[in-house]
Design a protein around this motif. Structure first.
Motif, PDB file in Angstrom:
ATOM      1  N   UNK A 391       0.811  -1.222   0.000  1.00 26.65           N
ATOM      2  CA  UNK A 391       0.000   0.000   0.000  1.00 26.65           C
ATOM      3  C   UNK A 391       0.845   1.273   0.000  1.00 26.65           C
ATOM      4  N   UNK A 392       0.316   2.314  -0.634  1.00 23.24           N
ATOM      5  CA  UNK A 392       0.987   3.611  -0.680  1.00 23.24           C
ATOM      6  C   UNK A 392       1.150   4.174   0.734  1.00 23.24           C
ATOM      7  N   UNK A 393       2.182   4.999   0.914  1.00 22.70           N
ATOM      8  CA  UNK A 393       2.365   5.716   2.172  1.00 22.70           C
ATOM      9  C   UNK A 393       2.925   4.890   3.307  1.00 22.70           C
ATOM     10  N   UNK A 394       3.443   3.722   3.013  1.00 19.86           N
ATOM     11  CA  UNK A 394       3.883   2.818   4.074  1.00 19.86           C
ATOM     12  C   UNK A 394       5.154   3.319   4.762  1.00 19.86           C
ATOM     13  N   UNK A 395       5.898   4.210   4.090  1.00 23.01           N
ATOM     14  CA  UNK A 395       7.106   4.802   4.675  1.00 23.01           C
ATOM     15  C   UNK A 395       6.830   6.204   5.200  1.00 23.01           C
ATOM     16  N   UNK A 396       6.204   7.037   4.396  1.00 27.95           N
ATOM     17  CA  UNK A 396       6.028   8.451   4.749  1.00 27.95           C
ATOM     18  C   UNK A 396       5.129   8.648   5.956  1.00 27.95           C
ATOM     19  N   UNK A 397       4.372   7.627   6.324  1.00 30.84           N
ATOM     20  CA  UNK A 397       3.503   7.724   7.500  1.00 30.84           C
ATOM     21  C   UNK A 397       4.261   7.518   8.804  1.00 30.84           C
ATOM     22  N   UNK A 398       5.544   7.173   8.723  1.00 28.40           N
ATOM     23  CA  UNK A 398       6.350   6.910   9.917  1.00 28.40           C
ATOM     24  C   UNK A 398       7.176   8.142  10.286  1.00 28.40           C
ATOM     25  N   UNK A 440      12.459   9.917  -6.466  1.00 31.80           N
ATOM     26  CA  UNK A 440      12.697   9.901  -5.027  1.00 31.80           C
ATOM     27  C   UNK A 440      12.291   8.553  -4.471  1.00 31.80           C
ATOM     28  N   UNK A 441      13.161   7.941  -3.653  1.00 28.47           N
ATOM     29  CA  UNK A 441      12.801   6.618  -3.135  1.00 28.47           C
ATOM     30  C   UNK A 441      13.744   6.181  -2.022  1.00 28.47           C
ATOM     31  N   UNK A 442      13.295   5.162  -1.293  1.00 33.58           N
ATOM     32  CA  UNK A 442      14.122   4.369  -0.391  1.00 33.58           C
ATOM     33  C   UNK A 442      14.275   3.015  -1.061  1.00 33.58           C
ATOM     34  N   UNK A 508      18.935  13.458   7.320  1.00 33.78           N
ATOM     35  CA  UNK A 508      18.686  14.903   7.327  1.00 33.78           C
ATOM     36  C   UNK A 508      17.255  15.332   7.036  1.00 33.78           C
ATOM     37  N   UNK A 509      16.408  14.451   6.508  1.00 39.61           N
ATOM     38  CA  UNK A 509      15.075  14.911   6.117  1.00 39.61           C
ATOM     39  C   UNK A 509      14.002  14.051   6.781  1.00 39.61           C
ATOM     40  N   UNK A 510      12.837  14.611   7.051  1.00 44.42           N
ATOM     41  CA  UNK A 510      11.744  13.814   7.621  1.00 44.42           C
ATOM     42  C   UNK A 510      11.177  12.848   6.593  1.00 44.42           C
ATOM     43  N   UNK A 511      10.673  11.728   7.076  1.00 51.81           N
ATOM     44  CA  UNK A 511      10.115  10.717   6.180  1.00 51.81           C
ATOM     45  C   UNK A 511       8.894  11.235   5.434  1.00 51.81           C
ATOM     46  N   UNK A 512       8.218  12.228   6.011  1.00 52.06           N
ATOM     47  CA  UNK A 512       7.028  12.779   5.354  1.00 52.06           C
ATOM     48  C   UNK A 512       7.357  13.425   4.017  1.00 52.06           C
ATOM     49  N   UNK A 513       8.651  13.730   3.774  1.00 54.37           N
ATOM     50  CA  UNK A 513       9.042  14.330   2.495  1.00 54.37           C
ATOM     51  C   UNK A 513       8.977  13.338   1.338  1.00 54.37           C
ATOM     52  N   UNK A 514       8.955  12.044   1.662  1.00 50.00           N
ATOM     53  CA  UNK A 514       8.962  11.031   0.611  1.00 50.00           C
ATOM     54  C   UNK A 514       7.568  10.877   0.010  1.00 50.00           C
TER      55      UNK A 514
END
Length: 724
Positions: A391-398, A440-442, A508-514
């Motif tokens: 599902x989408x948002x599985x990283x940026x929600x953390x 942009x990715x992890x 350096x950046x918050x996960x919400x930026x992803x």
């Protein structure tokens, strides 16, 4: 004239005892059982009941009706107490008593303190109660195992409820303790004070002997008790002298809100090393707002940050640094790939974020299920790869994230940019089989452009990209445990391979930026080749795992979520024999035994140190990699949390060489490798690439051979290849 010299000697001994071995002011009662149950300190004389009898300086208890009846009220008015005994307790029924002080109501005891060598729960325990019946509310100190084994033993039970402390010592060593004793001794009603008998009428009598029994109106420290044991029952000496050296061990990392019990040892001139309790020293924190020292000696992690803890005693000090991490990690998503063959969905057993299984756009490839893992068959291009879409948002929600995976890569070893996972966005849109580039990715790849495993965090293309490259490509055909951490709250990103930290950087950046609209397993947000391999387990956590948590999870394996391991009990060290000339490090293993987890490989932890006692024989790197230097033997020392273990390491020479060459070699053909097998004590190895090995060709115009054993056939003819 023998008698005068004998008298002089006896007098000298008596004077020495009077000067060097004074009785402690807080020793209130002493029963030595020389002829009866007299109290030589407090005159609270006891009586021998039933078949109890004194023989050879000890009271003998038959387990039938024998016990010692001491006067009531012995510990009345005490705020702390230490009760000592030199005793031999024979094997018998459960719930016998070494001592039991309290009151009775019918068949039950109440408001008591007792010590049993063998409880009904298969342990040894010290118990205090403040209610009637007593069993309805007890606080206890317990240790697994029994003391009623027929062996002589010194037992010292300590209660200091004002400081939360309860403990008992066996043969001078701290055996078990609690820092949560809250029942004050004023709640004990010592109407009856029995040795060898329980206040509960159903419990059996003790079988054994008691040589010496003492009561103190204070809580003796660990060193004082160790000195008493070393002195023995015949004399009084509780003075260990000043500590010569102090050691403090703490975990390098602790979670916010966590409780840490310091591990302390003191070295004394007459006693050697003694395990100390937290109340045996003075503890201070350099940052009480980060780590606070409680009255009972516990350390409480109050805020994220770092603090130096100092322990002091007798003018000596020891320090340890503790880093407090954010609140405990929470397992948010777990994919175990246990679905049957042909399933089109993989289940998230924790968070319910199930993923879809998708086939290749070209060809028959899809993700294989039904074997307890997700099998990705690879393919020549990204259009030939099956994949799993989460599902989408599985990283940026953390806020902080840990990825954990057990993966097997099937190569080929030279392939680059395959993806184990890739979470982000792309000009492909939502279709990994379309052509496009990531924006942009992890991602995690078994082999990146540098030829090694890579964890890459780049929320907006290459700006602020964090590249964490390993030291080698992911091994082919072998399951590997991989942990990737990105924690902005700690300003830390990490890549762990098989329990070892191989690279770290900032976050350096918050996960919400992803923008993680594409959360794919097995395919990339770029036009990179599909994964050829298998995933056994994939987990996502909110928060950053600590180094010990990573070690515990690696040991537990993909099918188990480990729990709190308990306190560290011991460590052991395993080290291989080293082969002379080997350029590849051989791995030592430092194993930790915790109360609930045994043989945990902690070699890769940053708080572990390895030392070679002779670097001219072998050297050791962080993580335990050993390299031979010269023939001989030396010791390897591994240390963790104040404990050390040693292992002898030998560097051995080859006893015989056997050279094998391709035959015939074709003139002008491709280079091939010579095989130089060496026999070592207990093993054989190909030593062609070892240091100190030389190759030679008798006719270099026919074939040449280099220092690594690579043979290049040049022209028709014959040459002799030699190796040494």
């Amino acid at each position: 004239m023998p008698k005068p010299s004998t008298r002089v000697l006896l007098l000298a001994c008596t004077l020495l005892a009077g000067v060097v071995l004074p009785a402690r002011a807080d020793l209130t009662h002493r029963y030595s059982f020389t002829s009866d149950a007299s109290d030589s300190i407090g005159a609270a004389h006891g009586t021998l009941e039933g078949a109890a009898a004194v023989s050879d300086g000890a009271v003998v208890l038959d387990g039938a009706d024998a016990y010692v009846n001491l006067p009531g009220g012995l510990i009345q008015g005490y705020t702390a107490a230490t009760i000592e005994a030199w005793t031999t307790m024979a094997e018998g029924p459960v719930w016998t008593r070494l001592f039991d002080f309290g009151a009775t109501n019918g068949a039950n005891g109440h408001h008591y303190v007792f010590f049993t060598p063998h409880s009904g729960a298969a342990d040894t325990r010290l118990v205090i109660s403040d209610t009637d019946p007593g069993w309805a509310h007890e606080e206890l100190v317990a240790q697994a195992g029994f003391l009623d084994d027929g062996n002589p033993v010194h037992v010292a039970a300590v209660l200091d409820p004002a400081k939360g402390w309860g403990a008992f010592y066996v043969n001078g060593r701290l055996a078990a303790w609690s820092q949560n004793i809250s029942i004050p001794l004023s709640q004990v009603a010592p109407d009856y004070c029995f040795l060898g008998k329980s206040l509960y009428s159903a419990d059996a009598y003790l079988t054994g002997t008691i040589d010496e029994f003492r009561i103190h109106n204070s809580a003796l420290g660990s060193a004082e008790i160790a000195q008493s044991f070393a002195t023995g029952p015949a004399a009084l000496n509780y003075d260990p002298g000043p500590v010569a050296e102090l050691a403090l061990a703490l975990p390098a990392q602790v979670r916010l809100g966590g409780v840490v019990i310091p591990e302390l040892t003191g070295t004394f001139a007459t006693l050697g090393q003694v395990t100390l309790g937290p109340l045996d020293v003075t503890l201070r924190s350099s940052a009480p707002g980060v780590v606070t020292v409680q009255t009972n000696g516990n350390l409480i992690a109050k805020a994220v940050g770092t603090a130096t803890i100092t322990a002091e005693r007798d003018g000596k000090s020891a320090t340890a640094v503790v880093t407090v991490l954010p609140a405990p990690v929470v397992l948010m998503h777990r994919y175990s790939f246990n679905e049957p063959a042909g399933s089109v969905e993989v289940v998230d057993s924790v968070g319910g974020a199930n993923g879809s299984v998708n086939p290749a756009a070209e060809g028959p490839n899809t993700v294989g299920l039904g074997t307890g893992q997700a099998v990705f068959p690879g393919g020549s291009t990204y259009r030939q790869g099956g994949y799993i879409d989460l599902p989408d948002g599985i990283v940026s929600s953390k806020t902080n994230i840990t990825f954990e995976v057990w993966a097997t890569w099937n190569g080929p070893s030279g392939s680059t940019w395959q993806r184990i996972f890739d979470f982000g966005s792309s000009s492909k849109g939502n279709d990994p089989h379309a052509s496009g580039n990531g924006t942009g990715s992890f991602f995690l790849t078994p082999r990146g452009g540098a030829g090694v495993v890579r964890f890459d965090a780049a929320p907006t293309g290459f700006a602020n990209e964090r590249i964490l490259d390993g030291t080698a490509t992911l091994p082919v055909g072998r399951e590997t445990h991989i942990v990737c951490i990105y924690a902005p709250a700690n300003q830390s990103s990490q890549l762990w391979i098989d329990g070892k930290l191989v690279r770290s950087s900032t976050a350096p950046f918050p996960l919400a930026n992803l923008q993680d609209a594409n959360c794919w397993l097995g395919l990339a947000n770029w036009n990179d080749p599909p994964l050829n391999g298998a995933l056994n387990e994939f987990r996502i956590y909110e928060g950053a795992l600590t180094e010990l948590e990573i070690a515990l999870r690696r040991q537990a394996g993909p099918n188990t979520i480990p729990t709190d391991p308990g306190l560290l009990e011991s460590i052991s060290l395993q080290a291989p024999t080293l082969l002379q000339g080997n350029r590849v490090a051989a791995q030592a293993a430092l194993l930790a035994n915790f109360q609930k987890s045994k043989n945990v490989d902690i070699s890769g932890l940053g708080s572990v140190t390895f030392t070679s006692t002779d670097p001219n024989i072998f050297t050791v790197a962080a993580g335990g990699g050993l390299l031979p230097v010269n023939l001989g033997s030396a010791l390897l020392i591994g240390s963790y949390q104040g404990r050390s273990a040693t292992s002898a390491v030998s560097v051995v020479a080859a006893t015989r060489l056997t050279l094998t060459l391709p035959s015939p070699a074709l003139a002008g053909g491709a280079a091939t490798s010579a095989i130089l097998m060496a026999e070592f004590p207990g093993t054989n190895a190909n030593v062609a690439a070892f240091a100190g090995v030389t190759f030679a060709s008798s006719a270099t115009n026919v074939a040449s051979i280099d220092a690594t054993g690579t043979l290049l056939p040049l022209r028709v003819g014959t040459t002799t290849i030699s190796a040494s």
